[in-house]
Design a protein around this motif. Structure first.
Motif, PDB file in Angstrom:
ATOM      1  N   THR A  46       0.841  -1.190   0.000  1.00  0.00           N
ATOM      2  CA  THR A  46       0.000   0.000   0.000  1.00  0.00           C
ATOM      3  C   THR A  46       0.882   1.247   0.000  1.00  0.00           C
ATOM      4  N   TYR A  47       0.524   2.203  -0.858  1.00  0.00           N
ATOM      5  CA  TYR A  47       1.278   3.452  -0.952  1.00  0.00           C
ATOM      6  C   TYR A  47       0.286   4.618  -0.988  1.00  0.00           C
ATOM      7  N   SER A  48       0.636   5.713  -0.341  1.00  0.00           N
ATOM      8  CA  SER A  48      -0.225   6.895  -0.320  1.00  0.00           C
ATOM      9  C   SER A  48       0.610   8.152  -0.486  1.00  0.00           C
ATOM     10  N   VAL A  49       0.011   9.168  -1.081  1.00  0.00           N
ATOM     11  CA  VAL A  49       0.674  10.451  -1.242  1.00  0.00           C
ATOM     12  C   VAL A  49      -0.376  11.560  -1.173  1.00  0.00           C
ATOM     13  N   GLY A  50       0.000  12.673  -0.567  1.00  0.00           N
ATOM     14  CA  GLY A  50      -0.861  13.850  -0.528  1.00  0.00           C
ATOM     15  C   GLY A  50      -0.059  15.077  -0.917  1.00  0.00           C
ATOM     16  N   ARG A  51      -0.625  15.938  -1.747  1.00  0.00           N
ATOM     17  CA  ARG A  51       0.028  17.169  -2.147  1.00  0.00           C
ATOM     18  C   ARG A  51      -0.911  18.340  -1.874  1.00  0.00           C
ATOM     19  N   GLN A  52      -0.324  19.503  -1.680  1.00  0.00           N
ATOM     20  CA  GLN A  52      -1.083  20.703  -1.312  1.00  0.00           C
ATOM     21  C   GLN A  52      -0.586  21.880  -2.139  1.00  0.00           C
ATOM     22  N   TYR A  53      -1.536  22.668  -2.676  1.00  0.00           N
ATOM     23  CA  TYR A  53      -1.189  23.782  -3.545  1.00  0.00           C
ATOM     24  C   TYR A  53      -2.072  24.988  -3.242  1.00  0.00           C
ATOM     25  N   PRO A  54      -1.631  26.186  -3.638  1.00  0.00           N
ATOM     26  CA  PRO A  54      -2.490  27.363  -3.503  1.00  0.00           C
ATOM     27  C   PRO A  54      -3.695  27.253  -4.442  1.00  0.00           C
ATOM     28  N   PRO A  55      -4.838  27.844  -4.087  1.00  0.00           N
ATOM     29  CA  PRO A  55      -6.074  27.643  -4.844  1.00  0.00           C
ATOM     30  C   PRO A  55      -6.032  28.130  -6.281  1.00  0.00           C
ATOM     31  N   GLU A  56      -5.159  29.113  -6.580  1.00  0.00           N
ATOM     32  CA  GLU A  56      -5.110  29.628  -7.951  1.00  0.00           C
ATOM     33  C   GLU A  56      -4.566  28.608  -8.951  1.00  0.00           C
ATOM     34  N   ARG A  57      -3.999  27.505  -8.457  1.00  0.00           N
ATOM     35  CA  ARG A  57      -3.511  26.463  -9.371  1.00  0.00           C
ATOM     36  C   ARG A  57      -4.664  25.712 -10.058  1.00  0.00           C
ATOM     37  N   LEU A  58      -5.857  25.775  -9.465  1.00  0.00           N
ATOM     38  CA  LEU A  58      -6.994  25.077 -10.062  1.00  0.00           C
ATOM     39  C   LEU A  58      -7.603  25.947 -11.161  1.00  0.00           C
ATOM     40  N   VAL A  59      -7.709  25.376 -12.356  1.00  0.00           N
ATOM     41  CA  VAL A  59      -8.295  26.075 -13.500  1.00  0.00           C
ATOM     42  C   VAL A  59      -9.433  25.221 -14.040  1.00  0.00           C
ATOM     43  N   ALA A  60     -10.633  25.774 -14.075  1.00  0.00           N
ATOM     44  CA  ALA A  60     -11.807  25.048 -14.556  1.00  0.00           C
ATOM     45  C   ALA A  60     -12.292  25.665 -15.863  1.00  0.00           C
ATOM     46  N   SER A  61     -12.498  24.825 -16.865  1.00  0.00           N
ATOM     47  CA  SER A  61     -13.003  25.267 -18.167  1.00  0.00           C
ATOM     48  C   SER A  61     -14.319  24.569 -18.451  1.00  0.00           C
ATOM     49  N   LYS A  62     -15.409  25.330 -18.362  1.00  0.00           N
ATOM     50  CA  LYS A  62     -16.720  24.751 -18.661  1.00  0.00           C
ATOM     51  C   LYS A  62     -16.816  24.390 -20.133  1.00  0.00           C
ATOM     52  N   GLU A  63     -16.185  25.186 -21.003  1.00  0.00           N
ATOM     53  CA  GLU A  63     -16.233  24.935 -22.437  1.00  0.00           C
ATOM     54  C   GLU A  63     -15.575  23.594 -22.780  1.00  0.00           C
ATOM     55  N   LYS A  64     -14.473  23.269 -22.075  1.00  0.00           N
ATOM     56  CA  LYS A  64     -13.777  22.010 -22.324  1.00  0.00           C
ATOM     57  C   LYS A  64     -14.210  20.903 -21.360  1.00  0.00           C
ATOM     58  N   SER A  65     -15.096  21.241 -20.424  1.00  0.00           N
ATOM     59  CA  SER A  65     -15.557  20.285 -19.404  1.00  0.00           C
ATOM     60  C   SER A  65     -14.365  19.667 -18.676  1.00  0.00           C
ATOM     61  N   THR A  66     -13.388  20.498 -18.322  1.00  0.00           N
ATOM     62  CA  THR A  66     -12.136  20.004 -17.768  1.00  0.00           C
ATOM     63  C   THR A  66     -11.677  20.848 -16.594  1.00  0.00           C
ATOM     64  N   ILE A  67     -11.117  20.180 -15.583  1.00  0.00           N
ATOM     65  CA  ILE A  67     -10.506  20.835 -14.427  1.00  0.00           C
ATOM     66  C   ILE A  67      -9.046  20.418 -14.377  1.00  0.00           C
ATOM     67  N   THR A  68      -8.139  21.392 -14.309  1.00  0.00           N
ATOM     68  CA  THR A  68      -6.721  21.080 -14.189  1.00  0.00           C
ATOM     69  C   THR A  68      -6.162  21.700 -12.915  1.00  0.00           C
ATOM     70  N   ILE A  69      -5.221  20.994 -12.315  1.00  0.00           N
ATOM     71  CA  ILE A  69      -4.513  21.478 -11.137  1.00  0.00           C
ATOM     72  C   ILE A  69      -3.027  21.272 -11.421  1.00  0.00           C
ATOM     73  N   LYS A  70      -2.318  22.375 -11.624  1.00  0.00           N
ATOM     74  CA  LYS A  70      -0.913  22.262 -12.002  1.00  0.00           C
ATOM     75  C   LYS A  70      -0.813  21.434 -13.285  1.00  0.00           C
ATOM     76  N   THR A  71      -0.989  22.115 -14.406  1.00  0.00           N
ATOM     77  CA  THR A  71      -1.129  21.501 -15.728  1.00  0.00           C
ATOM     78  C   THR A  71      -0.160  20.346 -15.944  1.00  0.00           C
ATOM     79  N   ASP A  72      -0.708  19.264 -16.506  1.00  0.00           N
ATOM     80  CA  ASP A  72       0.028  18.043 -16.853  1.00  0.00           C
ATOM     81  C   ASP A  72       0.347  17.156 -15.651  1.00  0.00           C
ATOM     82  N   GLU A  73      -0.093  17.552 -14.460  1.00  0.00           N
ATOM     83  CA  GLU A  73       0.110  16.695 -13.289  1.00  0.00           C
ATOM     84  C   GLU A  73      -1.207  16.188 -12.707  1.00  0.00           C
ATOM     85  N   TYR A  74      -2.231  17.033 -12.708  1.00  0.00           N
ATOM     86  CA  TYR A  74      -3.545  16.644 -12.176  1.00  0.00           C
ATOM     87  C   TYR A  74      -4.608  17.155 -13.149  1.00  0.00           C
ATOM     88  N   ILE A  75      -5.346  16.236 -13.760  1.00  0.00           N
ATOM     89  CA  ILE A  75      -6.353  16.615 -14.745  1.00  0.00           C
ATOM     90  C   ILE A  75      -7.617  15.776 -14.557  1.00  0.00           C
TER      91      ILE A  75
END
Length: 350
Positions: free
Chosen positions: A97-126
Protein backbone atom coordinates in the motif's frame (compact mmCIF):
# COMPACT_ATOMS: atom_id res chain seq x y z
CA UNK A 1 2.69 31.83 16.83
CA UNK A 2 0.48 33.46 19.51
CA UNK A 3 -1.85 34.69 16.80
CA UNK A 4 -2.02 31.22 15.24
CA UNK A 5 -2.80 29.62 18.62
CA UNK A 6 -5.46 32.28 19.25
CA UNK A 7 -7.04 31.51 15.89
CA UNK A 8 -7.12 27.80 16.72
CA UNK A 9 -8.76 28.51 20.10
CA UNK A 10 -11.34 30.73 18.42
CA UNK A 11 -11.90 27.98 15.86
CA UNK A 12 -12.54 25.43 18.62
CA UNK A 13 -14.97 27.81 20.32
CA UNK A 14 -16.72 28.32 17.00
CA UNK A 15 -16.92 24.55 16.50
CA UNK A 16 -18.49 24.08 19.92
CA UNK A 17 -20.94 26.89 19.28
CA UNK A 18 -22.00 25.47 15.93
CA UNK A 19 -22.38 21.98 17.38
CA UNK A 20 -24.59 23.39 20.14
CA UNK A 21 -26.81 25.32 17.76
CA UNK A 22 -27.15 22.61 15.12
CA UNK A 23 -27.71 19.62 17.40
CA UNK A 24 -31.50 19.93 17.25
CA UNK A 25 -31.65 21.17 13.65
CA UNK A 26 -33.81 19.34 11.13
CA UNK A 27 -32.50 18.13 7.80
CA UNK A 28 -34.23 19.55 4.73
CA UNK A 29 -33.74 17.63 1.50
CA UNK A 30 -33.06 18.77 -2.06
CA UNK A 31 -35.57 20.85 -3.99
CA UNK A 32 -36.77 19.74 -7.43
CA UNK A 33 -37.20 16.55 -9.44
CA UNK A 34 -34.61 13.85 -10.06
CA UNK A 35 -32.46 14.78 -13.08
CA UNK A 36 -29.38 13.92 -15.08
CA UNK A 37 -26.15 15.67 -14.12
CA UNK A 38 -24.60 18.43 -16.23
CA UNK A 39 -21.19 20.04 -16.81
CA UNK A 40 -22.31 22.91 -14.54
CA UNK A 41 -22.69 20.43 -11.65
CA UNK A 42 -19.15 19.12 -12.31
CA UNK A 43 -17.54 22.57 -12.28
CA UNK A 44 -16.34 24.07 -8.95
CA UNK A 45 -19.05 25.85 -6.98
CA UNK A 46 -18.77 29.31 -5.47
CA UNK A 47 -17.20 29.35 -2.01
CA UNK A 48 -19.98 31.00 0.00
CA UNK A 49 -18.35 30.64 3.44
CA UNK A 50 -14.82 30.74 4.85
CA UNK A 51 -14.82 26.99 5.54
CA UNK A 52 -16.54 26.05 2.26
CA UNK A 53 -14.98 22.86 0.91
CA UNK A 54 -15.50 20.79 -2.22
CA UNK A 55 -14.19 17.36 -3.19
CA UNK A 56 -14.13 15.25 -6.36
CA UNK A 57 -13.72 11.59 -5.32
CA UNK A 58 -12.88 8.44 -7.29
CA UNK A 59 -12.72 4.78 -6.31
CA UNK A 60 -11.03 2.47 -8.83
CA UNK A 61 -11.25 -1.31 -8.42
CA UNK A 62 -8.98 -3.00 -10.94
CA UNK A 63 -9.34 -6.56 -12.18
CA UNK A 64 -5.82 -7.46 -10.98
CA UNK A 65 -6.84 -6.86 -7.33
CA UNK A 66 -5.27 -3.41 -7.01
CA UNK A 67 -7.39 -0.45 -5.92
CA UNK A 68 -6.84 3.26 -6.16
CA UNK A 69 -8.55 6.09 -4.30
CA UNK A 70 -8.21 9.66 -5.58
CA UNK A 71 -9.51 12.90 -4.07
CA UNK A 72 -9.17 16.45 -5.34
CA UNK A 73 -10.30 19.01 -2.77
CA UNK A 74 -10.67 22.74 -2.21
CA UNK A 75 -10.65 23.35 1.53
CA UNK A 76 -9.66 25.71 4.32
CA UNK A 77 -6.68 24.38 6.30
CA UNK A 78 -6.62 25.94 9.81
CA UNK A 79 -3.55 28.11 10.20
CA UNK A 80 -2.71 27.92 6.48
CA UNK A 81 -5.76 29.28 4.69
CA UNK A 82 -7.47 28.06 1.53
CA UNK A 83 -5.67 25.21 -0.24
CA UNK A 84 -6.03 22.57 -2.91
CA UNK A 85 -5.53 19.06 -1.53
CA UNK A 86 -4.70 16.18 -3.91
CA UNK A 87 -4.36 12.68 -2.49
CA UNK A 88 -3.89 9.23 -3.99
CA UNK A 89 -3.78 5.85 -2.31
CA UNK A 90 -2.87 2.50 -3.88
CA UNK A 91 -3.98 -0.66 -2.11
CA UNK A 92 -2.47 -4.03 -3.06
CA UNK A 93 -0.07 -2.56 -5.61
CA UNK A 94 2.05 -5.70 -6.02
CA UNK A 95 1.02 -6.61 -2.48
CA UNK A 96 1.79 -3.23 -0.87
CA UNK A 97 0.00 0.00 0.00
CA UNK A 98 1.28 3.45 -0.95
CA UNK A 99 -0.22 6.90 -0.32
CA UNK A 100 0.67 10.45 -1.24
CA UNK A 101 -0.86 13.85 -0.53
CA UNK A 102 0.03 17.17 -2.15
CA UNK A 103 -1.08 20.70 -1.31
CA UNK A 104 -1.19 23.78 -3.54
CA UNK A 105 -2.49 27.36 -3.50
CA UNK A 106 -6.07 27.64 -4.84
CA UNK A 107 -5.11 29.63 -7.95
CA UNK A 108 -3.51 26.46 -9.37
CA UNK A 109 -6.99 25.08 -10.06
CA UNK A 110 -8.30 26.08 -13.50
CA UNK A 111 -11.81 25.05 -14.56
CA UNK A 112 -13.00 25.27 -18.17
CA UNK A 113 -16.72 24.75 -18.66
CA UNK A 114 -16.23 24.94 -22.44
CA UNK A 115 -13.78 22.01 -22.32
CA UNK A 116 -15.56 20.28 -19.40
CA UNK A 117 -12.14 20.00 -17.77
CA UNK A 118 -10.51 20.84 -14.43
CA UNK A 119 -6.72 21.08 -14.19
CA UNK A 120 -4.51 21.48 -11.14
CA UNK A 121 -0.91 22.26 -12.00
CA UNK A 122 -1.13 21.50 -15.73
CA UNK A 123 0.03 18.04 -16.85
CA UNK A 124 0.11 16.70 -13.29
CA UNK A 125 -3.55 16.64 -12.18
CA UNK A 126 -6.35 16.61 -14.74
CA UNK A 127 -10.07 15.78 -14.67
CA UNK A 128 -10.72 15.83 -18.40
CA UNK A 129 -14.11 15.80 -20.16
CA UNK A 130 -17.55 15.59 -18.58
CA UNK A 131 -17.87 12.59 -16.23
CA UNK A 132 -19.06 9.67 -18.35
CA UNK A 133 -17.63 7.78 -21.31
CA UNK A 134 -14.29 9.38 -22.28
CA UNK A 135 -13.70 11.01 -18.86
CA UNK A 136 -9.97 10.92 -18.01
CA UNK A 137 -8.32 11.13 -14.60
CA UNK A 138 -4.61 11.97 -14.31
CA UNK A 139 -2.68 12.09 -11.05
CA UNK A 140 1.09 12.50 -11.13
CA UNK A 141 3.19 13.22 -8.03
CA UNK A 142 6.78 12.86 -6.88
CA UNK A 143 6.78 12.81 -3.08
CA UNK A 144 7.99 9.83 -1.09
CA UNK A 145 8.14 7.99 -4.41
CA UNK A 146 6.90 8.60 -7.94
CA UNK A 147 3.14 8.10 -8.31
CA UNK A 148 1.10 7.94 -11.51
CA UNK A 149 -2.54 7.18 -12.29
CA UNK A 150 -3.80 7.80 -15.82
CA UNK A 151 -7.12 6.10 -16.60
CA UNK A 152 -10.05 6.76 -18.93
CA UNK A 153 -13.66 5.62 -18.70
CA UNK A 154 -14.56 3.33 -21.62
CA UNK A 155 -18.19 3.25 -20.49
CA UNK A 156 -20.27 4.75 -17.69
CA UNK A 157 -23.77 4.66 -16.26
CA UNK A 158 -25.34 8.13 -16.50
CA UNK A 159 -25.21 9.97 -13.18
CA UNK A 160 -28.32 11.46 -11.57
CA UNK A 161 -29.10 13.78 -8.69
CA UNK A 162 -32.26 14.57 -6.69
CA UNK A 163 -33.23 18.14 -7.65
CA UNK A 164 -30.57 20.70 -6.74
CA UNK A 165 -28.61 18.04 -4.81
CA UNK A 166 -28.43 20.22 -1.68
CA UNK A 167 -29.40 19.31 1.89
CA UNK A 168 -29.77 21.90 4.67
CA UNK A 169 -28.85 21.15 8.28
CA UNK A 170 -29.48 24.17 10.50
CA UNK A 171 -27.52 27.02 8.92
CA UNK A 172 -25.21 24.70 7.00
CA UNK A 173 -25.54 23.18 3.54
CA UNK A 174 -24.30 19.92 2.08
CA UNK A 175 -24.45 18.96 -1.61
CA UNK A 176 -23.77 15.68 -3.40
CA UNK A 177 -23.61 14.64 -7.06
CA UNK A 178 -23.11 11.01 -8.13
CA UNK A 179 -21.57 11.57 -11.55
CA UNK A 180 -20.60 7.95 -12.30
CA UNK A 181 -22.25 5.24 -10.17
CA UNK A 182 -20.54 2.58 -12.29
CA UNK A 183 -18.11 2.69 -15.20
CA UNK A 184 -15.46 0.55 -16.86
CA UNK A 185 -11.98 2.04 -17.02
CA UNK A 186 -8.63 1.29 -18.63
CA UNK A 187 -5.19 2.88 -18.33
CA UNK A 188 -2.02 2.63 -16.28
CA UNK A 189 -0.80 3.13 -12.74
CA UNK A 190 2.76 3.33 -11.49
CA UNK A 191 4.86 3.59 -8.36
CA UNK A 192 8.53 4.42 -8.90
CA UNK A 193 9.76 2.15 -11.72
CA UNK A 194 6.85 -0.31 -11.54
CA UNK A 195 4.12 0.34 -14.10
CA UNK A 196 0.93 -1.70 -14.39
CA UNK A 197 -1.53 -1.61 -17.27
CA UNK A 198 -4.95 -1.87 -15.65
CA UNK A 199 -8.65 -2.20 -16.34
CA UNK A 200 -11.59 -2.46 -13.98
CA UNK A 201 -14.57 -0.54 -12.67
CA UNK A 202 -14.89 2.83 -10.93
CA UNK A 203 -17.23 5.10 -8.97
CA UNK A 204 -17.07 8.91 -8.96
CA UNK A 205 -18.92 11.59 -7.00
CA UNK A 206 -18.55 15.20 -5.91
CA UNK A 207 -19.56 16.93 -2.68
CA UNK A 208 -19.44 20.41 -1.23
CA UNK A 209 -20.39 21.80 2.15
CA UNK A 210 -20.35 25.16 3.88
CA UNK A 211 -18.28 24.11 6.90
CA UNK A 212 -15.84 21.44 8.07
CA UNK A 213 -17.34 18.02 7.42
CA UNK A 214 -17.16 16.99 11.09
CA UNK A 215 -19.35 19.94 12.10
CA UNK A 216 -22.17 18.35 10.10
CA UNK A 217 -21.39 14.65 9.90
CA UNK A 218 -20.73 11.94 12.45
CA UNK A 219 -20.06 9.29 9.78
CA UNK A 220 -20.17 8.99 6.00
CA UNK A 221 -20.70 5.64 4.28
CA UNK A 222 -19.66 5.38 0.64
CA UNK A 223 -20.25 2.24 -1.45
CA UNK A 224 -20.24 0.94 -5.02
CA UNK A 225 -21.11 -2.40 -6.59
CA UNK A 226 -18.85 -4.41 -8.89
CA UNK A 227 -21.65 -5.05 -11.42
CA UNK A 228 -23.67 -2.55 -13.44
CA UNK A 229 -26.96 -4.27 -12.59
CA UNK A 230 -28.43 -4.75 -10.09
CA UNK A 231 -26.39 -2.01 -8.44
CA UNK A 232 -26.41 0.19 -5.36
CA UNK A 233 -23.85 3.01 -5.42
CA UNK A 234 -23.72 6.20 -3.40
CA UNK A 235 -22.76 8.09 -0.28
CA UNK A 236 -24.89 8.36 2.87
CA UNK A 237 -24.05 10.87 5.61
CA UNK A 238 -25.26 10.62 9.21
CA UNK A 239 -25.45 14.02 10.88
CA UNK A 240 -24.12 14.67 14.37
CA UNK A 241 -27.56 13.78 15.76
CA UNK A 242 -28.17 10.73 13.56
CA UNK A 243 -30.26 12.21 10.74
CA UNK A 244 -29.62 11.18 7.14
CA UNK A 245 -28.33 13.14 4.16
CA UNK A 246 -27.08 12.02 0.75
CA UNK A 247 -28.40 9.44 -1.67
CA UNK A 248 -27.56 6.40 -3.77
CA UNK A 249 -28.41 5.23 -7.27
CA UNK A 250 -30.05 1.85 -7.83
CA UNK A 251 -29.88 0.20 -11.24
CA UNK A 252 -32.41 -2.64 -11.27
CA UNK A 253 -34.95 -4.31 -13.57
CA UNK A 254 -36.85 -1.03 -14.05
CA UNK A 255 -33.76 1.05 -14.77
CA UNK A 256 -31.85 3.67 -12.80
CA UNK A 257 -33.51 5.18 -9.72
CA UNK A 258 -32.50 7.79 -7.16
CA UNK A 259 -32.56 6.08 -3.74
CA UNK A 260 -33.20 8.35 -0.75
CA UNK A 261 -32.38 6.61 2.58
CA UNK A 262 -35.03 6.32 5.28
CA UNK A 263 -33.13 4.21 7.81
CA UNK A 264 -29.65 2.81 8.47
CA UNK A 265 -29.10 -0.02 10.94
CA UNK A 266 -26.10 -1.79 12.39
CA UNK A 267 -27.11 -5.37 13.02
CA UNK A 268 -30.70 -5.06 14.23
CA UNK A 269 -30.39 -1.62 15.85
CA UNK A 270 -30.70 1.88 14.45
CA UNK A 271 -27.24 3.24 13.62
CA UNK A 272 -26.49 6.81 14.78
CA UNK A 273 -22.95 7.06 13.44
CA UNK A 274 -21.33 7.78 16.81
CA UNK A 275 -18.90 4.88 16.43
CA UNK A 276 -17.49 2.92 13.55
CA UNK A 277 -19.80 -0.08 12.88
CA UNK A 278 -18.36 -3.54 13.46
CA UNK A 279 -21.01 -5.98 12.24
CA UNK A 280 -23.39 -5.31 9.32
CA UNK A 281 -24.96 -2.20 7.86
CA UNK A 282 -28.44 -2.27 6.33
CA UNK A 283 -30.19 0.50 4.40
CA UNK A 284 -33.86 1.13 3.67
CA UNK A 285 -34.94 3.47 0.87
CA UNK A 286 -37.87 5.41 -0.55
CA UNK A 287 -39.41 4.81 -4.00
CA UNK A 288 -39.60 1.02 -3.77
CA UNK A 289 -35.84 0.52 -3.97
CA UNK A 290 -34.93 -2.83 -2.36
CA UNK A 291 -33.09 -2.80 0.96
CA UNK A 292 -29.34 -3.31 1.00
CA UNK A 293 -27.23 -5.06 3.62
CA UNK A 294 -23.51 -5.90 3.81
CA UNK A 295 -20.97 -6.82 6.54
CA UNK A 296 -18.32 -4.27 7.56
CA UNK A 297 -16.30 -6.37 10.01
CA UNK A 298 -13.30 -6.92 7.72
CA UNK A 299 -11.28 -3.79 6.92
CA UNK A 300 -8.81 -3.94 4.04
CA UNK A 301 -7.30 -0.47 4.41
CA UNK A 302 -7.20 2.42 6.87
CA UNK A 303 -6.21 5.91 5.73
CA UNK A 304 -6.21 9.40 7.26
CA UNK A 305 -7.41 12.82 6.11
CA UNK A 306 -4.09 14.16 7.41
CA UNK A 307 -2.33 12.37 4.54
CA UNK A 308 -3.28 15.26 2.25
CA UNK A 309 -2.15 18.04 4.65
CA UNK A 310 1.42 19.36 4.44
CA UNK A 311 3.28 20.52 7.54
CA UNK A 312 3.30 19.51 11.21
CA UNK A 313 1.48 22.63 12.42
CA UNK A 314 -1.22 22.39 9.74
CA UNK A 315 -1.81 18.71 10.60
CA UNK A 316 -2.19 19.54 14.30
CA UNK A 317 -4.50 22.45 13.56
CA UNK A 318 -6.67 20.35 11.25
CA UNK A 319 -6.90 17.58 13.87
CA UNK A 320 -8.02 20.09 16.51
CA UNK A 321 -10.55 21.72 14.18
CA UNK A 322 -12.01 18.32 13.23
CA UNK A 323 -12.26 17.17 16.84
CA UNK A 324 -9.80 14.35 16.18
CA UNK A 325 -8.20 12.47 13.33
CA UNK A 326 -10.57 11.75 10.44
CA UNK A 327 -10.09 8.15 9.25
CA UNK A 328 -11.22 6.19 6.20
CA UNK A 329 -11.93 2.48 6.70
CA UNK A 330 -12.26 0.58 3.40
CA UNK A 331 -13.35 -2.96 2.63
CA UNK A 332 -15.18 -5.35 0.31
CA UNK A 333 -18.15 -7.59 1.17
CA UNK A 334 -20.99 -9.50 -0.46
CA UNK A 335 -24.32 -7.70 -0.35
CA UNK A 336 -27.72 -9.35 -0.06
CA UNK A 337 -27.91 -9.69 -3.86
CA UNK A 338 -24.72 -11.72 -3.94
CA UNK A 339 -22.70 -8.91 -5.53
CA UNK A 340 -19.34 -7.57 -4.41
CA UNK A 341 -19.76 -4.21 -2.72
CA UNK A 342 -16.77 -1.95 -2.10
CA UNK A 343 -17.26 0.41 0.82
CA UNK A 344 -15.57 3.16 2.80
CA UNK A 345 -16.64 4.51 6.20
CA UNK A 346 -15.33 7.93 7.19
CA UNK A 347 -15.40 9.73 10.53
CA UNK A 348 -13.42 10.94 13.52
CA UNK A 349 -11.60 8.13 15.29
CA UNK A 350 -13.65 6.68 18.17
Amino acid sequence: MRLQIKNIVLGICSLLAISATTHAAEVTGPQGNDRALTVSDFMPHKAITKDFNETWSYQFVFDNGTRAFVNYSLLNVPGSGRKIGCDLSFWNFKGKTYSVGRQYPPERLVASKEKSTITIKTDEYILQNKPGKGHRVLYSADKGGKFLLDVTFESAVQGMVPGNGTWTFGKEKFAQYIHIPYGRVTGKIAYNEDTLMVKGYAYMDQTWQTTQATEIAARTINFSTSDKSPMHAGRITLTTDGQLMGYALYNGPQGLKVAIPTKVKEGGSDYNGKKFPKTTLSFEWKNGVPAMVFPVNKVLQKASLLDKIDGWFAKKAMKIAAGGEVLFYRGRSKNGLGKNIDWAITGVKD
